[in-house]
Design an enzyme around this catalytic site. Structure first.
Site, PDB file in Angstrom:
ATOM      1  N   GLY A 148      11.416  10.182   0.471  1.00 39.92           N
ATOM      2  CA  GLY A 148      11.461  10.028   1.925  1.00 39.92           C
ATOM      3  C   GLY A 148      10.452   8.978   2.321  1.00 39.92           C
TER       4      GLY A 148
ATOM      5  CE  LYS B 209      10.941   0.381   7.154  1.00 40.11           C
ATOM      6  NZ  LYS B 209      10.827  -0.840   6.373  1.00 40.11           N
TER       7      LYS B 209
ATOM      8  CG  LEU C  89      -0.355   0.030   2.621  1.00 42.05           C
ATOM      9  CD1 LEU C  89       0.122   1.400   3.038  1.00 42.05           C
ATOM     10  CD2 LEU C  89      -1.386  -0.475   3.606  1.00 42.05           C
ATOM     11  CE  LYS C  90       0.076   4.569  -4.926  1.00 45.20           C
ATOM     12  NZ  LYS C  90      -0.531   3.341  -5.419  1.00 45.20           N
TER      13      LYS C  90
ATOM     14  CB  CYS D 111       8.592   2.233   2.551  1.00 48.95           C
ATOM     15  SG  CYS D 111       7.221   1.705   3.580  1.00 48.95           S
TER      16      CYS D 111
HETATM   17  P1  NAD Z   1       4.221   2.050  12.235  1.00 48.38           P
HETATM   18  O1  NAD Z   1       5.410   2.495  12.989  1.00 48.38           O
HETATM   19  O2  NAD Z   1       3.224   3.042  11.758  1.00 48.38           O
HETATM   20  O3  NAD Z   1       3.424   0.969  13.089  1.00 48.38           O
HETATM   21  C1  NAD Z   1       4.023  -0.074  13.813  1.00 48.38           C
HETATM   22  C2  NAD Z   1       3.184  -0.296  15.073  1.00 48.38           C
HETATM   23  O4  NAD Z   1       3.652  -1.476  15.720  1.00 48.38           O
HETATM   24  C3  NAD Z   1       3.288   0.829  16.081  1.00 48.38           C
HETATM   25  O5  NAD Z   1       1.992   1.296  16.387  1.00 48.38           O
HETATM   26  C4  NAD Z   1       3.951   0.167  17.301  1.00 48.38           C
HETATM   27  O6  NAD Z   1       3.498   0.689  18.524  1.00 48.38           O
HETATM   28  C5  NAD Z   1       3.528  -1.272  17.111  1.00 48.38           C
HETATM   29  N1  NAD Z   1       4.344  -2.253  17.806  1.00 48.38           N
HETATM   30  C6  NAD Z   1       5.685  -2.298  17.962  1.00 48.38           C
HETATM   31  N2  NAD Z   1       6.047  -3.387  18.697  1.00 48.38           N
HETATM   32  C7  NAD Z   1       4.902  -4.061  18.975  1.00 48.38           C
HETATM   33  C8  NAD Z   1       4.605  -5.245  19.682  1.00 48.38           C
HETATM   34  N3  NAD Z   1       5.574  -5.974  20.235  1.00 48.38           N
HETATM   35  N4  NAD Z   1       3.328  -5.633  19.788  1.00 48.38           N
HETATM   36  C9  NAD Z   1       2.338  -4.891  19.234  1.00 48.38           C
HETATM   37  N5  NAD Z   1       2.560  -3.755  18.564  1.00 48.38           N
HETATM   38  C10 NAD Z   1       3.822  -3.334  18.430  1.00 48.38           C
HETATM   39  O7  NAD Z   1       4.794   1.218  11.008  1.00 48.38           O
HETATM   40  P2  NAD Z   1       4.117   1.025   9.564  1.00 48.38           P
HETATM   41  O8  NAD Z   1       4.391   2.197   8.704  1.00 48.38           O
HETATM   42  O9  NAD Z   1       2.729   0.535   9.725  1.00 48.38           O
HETATM   43  O10 NAD Z   1       5.032  -0.159   8.996  1.00 48.38           O
HETATM   44  C11 NAD Z   1       4.938  -1.472   9.503  1.00 48.38           C
HETATM   45  C12 NAD Z   1       5.693  -2.395   8.571  1.00 48.38           C
HETATM   46  O11 NAD Z   1       5.078  -2.408   7.270  1.00 48.38           O
HETATM   47  C13 NAD Z   1       7.148  -1.999   8.309  1.00 48.38           C
HETATM   48  O12 NAD Z   1       7.922  -3.145   8.148  1.00 48.38           O
HETATM   49  C14 NAD Z   1       7.076  -1.246   7.007  1.00 48.38           C
HETATM   50  O13 NAD Z   1       8.289  -1.277   6.299  1.00 48.38           O
HETATM   51  C15 NAD Z   1       6.006  -2.006   6.268  1.00 48.38           C
HETATM   52  N6  NAD Z   1       5.289  -1.235   5.272  1.00 48.38           N
HETATM   53  C16 NAD Z   1       4.941   0.046   5.517  1.00 48.38           C
HETATM   54  C17 NAD Z   1       4.231   0.760   4.555  1.00 48.38           C
HETATM   55  C18 NAD Z   1       3.859   2.194   4.785  1.00 48.38           C
HETATM   56  O14 NAD Z   1       3.525   2.865   3.813  1.00 48.38           O
HETATM   57  N7  NAD Z   1       3.873   2.702   5.987  1.00 48.38           N
HETATM   58  C19 NAD Z   1       3.894   0.149   3.335  1.00 48.38           C
HETATM   59  C20 NAD Z   1       4.238  -1.183   3.137  1.00 48.38           C
HETATM   60  C21 NAD Z   1       4.946  -1.860   4.112  1.00 48.38           C
END
Ligand code: NAD
Length: 434
Positions: free
Chosen positions: A258, A264, A151-152, A261
């Site tokens: 930026g 990193k 997702l974006k 995603c």
């Molecule tokens: P985020 O930081 O918004 O959310 C992560 C959540 O996990 C936080 O709310 C945190 O409190 C929680 N968390 C951490 N440790 C935990 C635990 N032990 N138990 C329960 N909750 C816990 O991160 P995000 O942007 O949603 O990204 C999550 C993953 O998805 C990453 O690996 C990212 O690379 C990937 N991703 C992100 C996107 C994006 O656009 N944001 C898109 C595709 C993939």
């Protein structure tokens, strides 16, 4: 199907809400009590168009709930998604501590075997580490699969509900069948599932992000050459993009990529490849080019106004790393502000939604304006860092009147240079000639 989603951030919330909307029962878990309390009161901790309504609808139908109690969520689910963060570690590799901590907690607290699915972006081999953690702390026969998320932010719900593809990485037929059944509602018009091994699925996510980042860094380098040669990158972009083998998407130059995603993930892929003794030279270069590009607007300002920016005051439009989100992670605006203030300047910023999140960072030398034109008052120049619609057709007469100086540095090529110049301003975009 009964599901648990561990980690209720951008990905966990969107995936949880969309899977609930498809008729599943979903419990979203997070360690942040504040976040879960807010969600249980009907609030949403992030800005994502359409998410609030989707969550409200599915909560009201009792298909979606939020808790900090992992055990409770595990007891009521057969499939458990891990959607916690995988931030950059000090050496550029992915920090898997949150993912592995969740795996350990699942092993310790689940009373029945689960299908554990990584939705977080994780390096190849992570599923093996999760399997090892599960086996170390439990005798149950948990299974592990990979289902990376594409997702974006800003268009996350449409991306989840109508994805270009759904990558399902499984090493056993039961998990494969279970995930295909779960995603069947998202495959009605076209078959979007691409099935593969867990390792291939893990790599596919990094490969896709690295390719997209490569397009951006390539265009940024080309744009800087255009500036030097007196060519216009916009025309070059149309010319290139009309070749069907290239296509028009993701060819926009700017002030660097930026977000949570690309930065990193590019580094993590490069790190994996180095670890294996097979460095990815192109990917390494993509990262280097982007690190330079994030301060391109300041370099342009220095060219125009001189190296000593002390006493200068800049207006900055756009703080979020891209439009339609309040996400500031690795936002080029933050690098721009840091470099301007390091050189003695002050900045007044506007953003349609990201001001509260930026205020929380407490950056020195940065103030805020709730109105985009108020941000310009008495400033030496305007810098545009985010491609919000709000900035695409501003009243240039108002810009000209409010600014003390006359420079507009357009880091997203949103404005028409001729129109800006006709309004009595000076214009510098990315790759549109000097
Ligand atoms: P985020 O930081 O918004 O959310 C992560 C959540 O996990 C936080 O709310 C945190 O409190 C929680 N968390 C951490 N440790 C935990 C635990 N032990 N138990 C329960 N909750 C816990 O991160 P995000 O942007 O949603 O990204 C999550 C993953 O998805 C990453 O690996 C990212 O690379 C990937 N991703 C992100 C996107 C994006 O656009 N944001 C898109 C595709 C993939």
């Amino acid at each position: 199907m009964d599901l648990a989603v561990i980690g209720s951030g951008y990905v966990g919330l969107v995936a949880g809400a969309c899977l609930a909307d498809a008729g599943n029962h979903v419990v979203c878990v997070d360690v942040s009590v504040e976040k879960i309390d807010l969600l249980n009161q009907g609030g949403v901790p992030i800005y994502e168009p359409g998410l609030e309504g989707l969550i409200a609808r599915n909560r009201s139908k009792s298909r979606l709930s939020f808790t900090t109690n992992l055990k409770q969520a595990l007891d009521s689910s057969e499939v458990v998604f891990i959607a916690v963060g995988t931030p950059e570690d000090e050496d550029g590799s992915a920090d898997l501590s949150h993912v592995l901590a969740v795996a350990e907690q699942i092993a310790e607290q689940a009373s029945e075997a689960k299908l554990v699915v990584t939705k977080s972006t994780v390096p190849v081999g992570t599923a093996d580490k999760i399997r090892a953690k599960l086996a170390e702390h439990s005798d149950l026969e948990h299974r592990v699969a990979s289902n990376p998320e594409f997702l974006k932010e800003g268009a996350a719900i449409a991306d989840f509900q109508k994805p270009d593809r759904i990558i399902i990485g499984c090493d056993d037929a039961t998990s494969q069948a279970q995930l295909e059944r779960l995603y069947a509602p998202f495959n009605r018009r076209e078959r979007r599932v691409v099935s593969m091994s867990v390792r291939s699925a893990e790599l596919t996510k990094y490969a896709a992000n690295a390719m997209l980042a490569t397009r951006i860094s390539f265009m940024n380098e080309l744009a800087n050459l255009c500036d030097d040669l007196g060519a216009d990158i916009t025309d070059v972009r149309y010319g290139m993009g009309s070749d069907r083998r290239i296509g028009p998407h993701f060819l926009f130059p700017g002030c660097g990529y930026g977000g949570s995603c690309f930065p990193k993930d590019v580094k993590a892929l490069a790190s994996t490849a180095r670890e294996r003794g097979q460095p990815l030279e192109v990917v390494e270069a993509v990262e280097r080019v982007n690190a330079e590009q994030r301060t391109i607007l300041v370099r342009k300002a220095v060219d125009a106004l001189g190296a000593d920016l002390s006493g200068k005051h800049f207006a900055l439009w756009g703080l979020a790393f891209k439009a339609n989100t309040d996400d500031l992670r690795e936002a080029p605006s933050l690098y721009t502000v840091a470099e301007l203030t390091r050189r003695g300047a002050t900045v007044t910023a506007h953003d349609p939604v990201a001001i509260p999140a930026t205020k929380a960072l407490g950056l020195p030398g940065l103030s805020f304006a709730e109105d985009m034109y108020d941000a310009l008052e008495g400033c030496d120049a305007l810098l545009i860092c985010t491609d919000w619609n709000d900035y695409r057709s501003p009243s240039l007469a108002r810009v000209q009147t409010a600014l003390k100086g006359d420079w507009v540095f357009d880091g997203r090529n949103l404005l028409n240079p001729d129109e800006v110049r006709s309004a009595g301003l000076r214009y510098s975009g990315i790759g549109r000639g000097r």
